[in-house]
Design a protein around this motif. Structure first.
Motif: not given
Length: 126
Positions: A64-68, A90-95, A99-102
């Motif tokens: 998830x850190x890599x995704x962010x 992309x901002x929504x994906x980062x957020x 937040x680690x919300x699957x």
């Protein structure tokens, strides 16, 4: 090759709908002519495509850190070429990744992919 602004594709005015892609505003902001903007756009699009592959790989491995990180970079790159819808997605994906919300992350990635496909169509990249 010419770009199509989102309002041209859907016959809507910018006042009725938030900007999806505004290449002319981005070109003016950069202070470049149409050919110069196309070169910048192509370079950034290649980077966005590369980062999307890295984002997909990070997501698939649960990083998830890599995704962010990849989403953050795409967010900035997209904004620089006037691709506001892609930047917001992309901002929504980062957020969601931070937040680690699957469930929210899966939804955000789906919207991100849809925004990328729309931009691809508007830019004539299909």
């Amino acid at each position: 090759m010419t770009f199509m602004a989102a309002d041209e594709e859907h016959g809507e005015t910018a006042a009725r709908r938030p900007a999806t892609f505004d290449p002319e505003a981005a070109r003016r902001h950069m202070g470049v002519d149409a050919d110069g903007f196309r070169r910048v756009f192509d370079c950034i699009w290649d980077e966005v495509s590369r980062r999307r592959s890295l984002l997909d790989a990070a997501y698939a491995s649960g990083d998830l850190d890599g995704v962010a990180l990849q989403a953050h970079t795409i967010k900035s790159s997209a904004a620089s070429i006037g691709a506001e819808a892609l930047s917001r997605a992309a901002a929504a994906v980062e957020t969601a990744a931070r937040q680690q919300t699957a469930e929210a992350l899966a939804l955000a990635i789906g919207r991100f992919n849809a925004a990328r496909e729309t931009l691809s169509r508007l830019a004539g990249i299909c």
